[in-house]
Design a protein around this motif. Structure first.
Motif, PDB file in Angstrom:
ATOM      1  N   SER A  10       0.835  -1.206   0.000  1.00 28.89           N
ATOM      2  CA  SER A  10       0.000   0.000   0.000  1.00 28.89           C
ATOM      3  C   SER A  10       0.865   1.250   0.000  1.00 28.89           C
ATOM      4  N   GLY A  11       1.925   1.234   0.797  1.00 29.81           N
ATOM      5  CA  GLY A  11       2.839   2.377   0.824  1.00 29.81           C
ATOM      6  C   GLY A  11       3.507   2.600  -0.520  1.00 29.81           C
ATOM      7  N   ALA A  12       3.951   1.518  -1.172  1.00 30.85           N
ATOM      8  CA  ALA A  12       4.613   1.632  -2.476  1.00 30.85           C
ATOM      9  C   ALA A  12       3.679   2.244  -3.515  1.00 30.85           C
ATOM     10  N   VAL A  13       2.420   1.796  -3.521  1.00 26.93           N
ATOM     11  CA  VAL A  13       1.458   2.304  -4.502  1.00 26.93           C
ATOM     12  C   VAL A  13       1.100   3.756  -4.201  1.00 26.93           C
ATOM     13  N   MET A  14       0.908   4.096  -2.934  1.00 29.11           N
ATOM     14  CA  MET A  14       0.585   5.481  -2.579  1.00 29.11           C
ATOM     15  C   MET A  14       1.708   6.431  -2.976  1.00 29.11           C
ATOM     16  N   PRO A  39       7.478  10.821  -1.943  1.00 26.36           N
ATOM     17  CA  PRO A  39       8.144   9.753  -1.182  1.00 26.36           C
ATOM     18  C   PRO A  39       7.709   9.666   0.269  1.00 26.36           C
ATOM     19  N   LEU A  40       7.003  10.667   0.766  1.00 23.66           N
ATOM     20  CA  LEU A  40       6.558  10.656   2.164  1.00 23.66           C
ATOM     21  C   LEU A  40       5.157  10.073   2.316  1.00 23.66           C
ATOM     22  N   ALA A  41       4.517   9.711   1.209  1.00 18.96           N
ATOM     23  CA  ALA A  41       3.170   9.147   1.280  1.00 18.96           C
ATOM     24  C   ALA A  41       3.228   7.718   1.821  1.00 18.96           C
ATOM     25  N   SER A  42       2.312   7.403   2.710  1.00 16.55           N
ATOM     26  CA  SER A  42       2.187   6.054   3.263  1.00 16.55           C
ATOM     27  C   SER A  42       0.842   5.971   3.972  1.00 16.55           C
ATOM     28  N   MET A 100      -1.086   9.305   5.665  1.00 17.51           N
ATOM     29  CA  MET A 100      -2.280   9.759   4.955  1.00 17.51           C
ATOM     30  C   MET A 100      -3.527   9.789   5.839  1.00 17.51           C
ATOM     31  N   GLY A 101      -3.386   9.479   7.126  1.00 20.77           N
ATOM     32  CA  GLY A 101      -4.507   9.601   8.048  1.00 20.77           C
ATOM     33  C   GLY A 101      -5.347   8.361   8.216  1.00 20.77           C
ATOM     34  N   ILE A 102      -4.998   7.267   7.534  1.00 24.90           N
ATOM     35  CA  ILE A 102      -5.806   6.050   7.632  1.00 24.90           C
ATOM     36  C   ILE A 102      -5.738   5.462   9.040  1.00 24.90           C
ATOM     37  N   ALA A 138      -0.422  17.918  -2.903  1.00 31.72           N
ATOM     38  CA  ALA A 138      -1.383  18.521  -1.977  1.00 31.72           C
ATOM     39  C   ALA A 138      -2.223  17.474  -1.273  1.00 31.72           C
ATOM     40  N   MET A 139      -2.416  16.311  -1.907  1.00 30.83           N
ATOM     41  CA  MET A 139      -3.177  15.234  -1.271  1.00 30.83           C
ATOM     42  C   MET A 139      -2.462  14.710  -0.027  1.00 30.83           C
ATOM     43  N   VAL A 140      -1.128  14.686  -0.076  1.00 33.07           N
ATOM     44  CA  VAL A 140      -0.375  14.267   1.103  1.00 33.07           C
ATOM     45  C   VAL A 140      -0.568  15.264   2.235  1.00 33.07           C
TER      46      VAL A 140
END
Length: 348
Positions: free
Chosen positions: A83-87, A94-97, A101-103, A165-167
């Motif tokens: 999930s982290g790789a795809v996000m 690179p900071l998305a995970s 992301m608030g999950i 901006a989504m991050v």
């Protein structure tokens, strides 16, 4: 032409060898995890029990306690790391995970709402804090995590937010859930507060075989979907315009990738509690080791995630035995320095 073929063979061989090493490491750690604990087991006892000829105590420990825990660790590692790789791909950050992301924070909020309103947390006669209705808290945690995901996706759709901006929207949603969770904890009594804190620790000892089966179904269906879309993710890595020129519907791939990644993450968090930074650490380590080709990144990331979570849980069980540390503490110790390192690299 021959040189190109040899170069490609070397390119793929390196990744296959690395994957083989990871599988061997996973098997060795799994065997060690089966043997080690308050109730020590030998290899022969494990083999006999797995073949159906073990004694009652060995069967109880292996089949009811350790095997569900090991499978939960493996499935959690697969789900969170992929999930982290795809996000990170679809958001091009690179900071998305799942954690950033608030999950996870949404799941914590949902769990706290369940404990406060349904009164499903309390203490046993031994003083140990327990959740007396785990399925209710799992449902609420799952709904809370999906609430956070939907909030980010709706903002992105209505306001046309960029991937970067989504991050930031995810970070804002995380802060909002944290504030709401703190407010709920403020009005909770002592037992409810203890149950909330207990649930927030990532604990792989909670799920039994029915929960493990649910996690397995969601994790493997998601993994198959991501592998099926591997070429689209490779195209996205080359840039938005390049991906569109290759016939990739970037908006659809981005939204579907986020939704599936959020689903598998929310299921893991709902059953296990918060296990932070696995989705951040694993993809970057695999990229550093074998590159960013998603044909290999996704399967290798899944195996490495399983190894990391199982190893962390085994250390957490044995480092100060008989006390069992929550595995989320160890993964956070690993993830926080990695997060700071990536942050400094981005703005160097």
């Amino acid at each position: 032409m021959e040189n190109s073929v040899n170069t490609y063979k070397k390119y793929t061989l390196k990744k296959l060898i690395f994957g083989f090493v990871l599988i061997i490491a996973l098997i060795i750690i799994s065997i060690y995890a089966l043997c080690t604990g308050d109730f020590q087991l030998s290899i022969s006892q494990i083999i006999n029990s797995l073949l159906g000829s073990g004694d009652a105590s060995s069967n109880l420990v292996i089949w009811n306690i350790r095997l569900p825990r090991i499978f939960a660790a493996i499935l959690c590692g697969i789900g969170l790391s992929v999930s982290g790789a795809v996000m990170q791909c679809v958001l091009r950050n690179p900071l998305a995970s799942p954690y950033t992301m608030g999950i996870s924070h949404g799941a914590m909020f949902g769990a706290c709402v369940a404990i406060l309103t349904l009164g499903i947390g309390g203490a046993e006669s031994t003083g140990h804090i327990a959740i007396n209705n785990p399925y209710s808290i799992t449902i609420f945690a799952f709904l809370g995590s999906l609430l956070g995901v939907c909030a980010v996706l709706v903002l992105a759709k209505l306001k046309g937010l960029s991937p970067e901006a989504m991050v930031l929207a995810g970070v804002a949603i995380s802060s909002l859930f944290t504030a709401a969770t703190t407010l709920i904890q403020y009005f909770a009594d002592d037992m409810q507060l203890a149950a909330m804190v207990y649930w927030s620790f990532g604990d792989l000892g909670r799920p039994l075989w029915p929960e493990v089966k649910i996690m397995a179904f969601v994790a493997f269906v998601s993994l198959i979907y991501f592998i099926h879309k591997r070429w689209d993710y490779n195209a996205l890595e080359s840039g938005e315009e390049t991906a569109k020129s290759l016939g990739v519907n970037t908006d659809k791939i981005r939204l579907s990738g986020m939704l599936v990644a959020s689903l598998v993450t929310s299921v893991c968090v709902a059953f296990l509690g918060i296990i932070g930074f696995v989705g951040l650490i694993c993809p970057h380590i695999i990229r550093i080791t074998v590159g960013g080709d998603y044909r290999y990144l996704i399967p290798l990331c899944s195996i490495f995630g399983a190894v990391l979570v199982l190893l962390a849980d085994t250390i957490a069980r044995t480092i100060i035995s008989p006390i069992i540390l929550p595995v989320g503490i160890l993964t956070s110790f690993l993830g926080a320095p990695m997060f700071l390192y990536l942050l400094t690299k981005m703005y160097k």
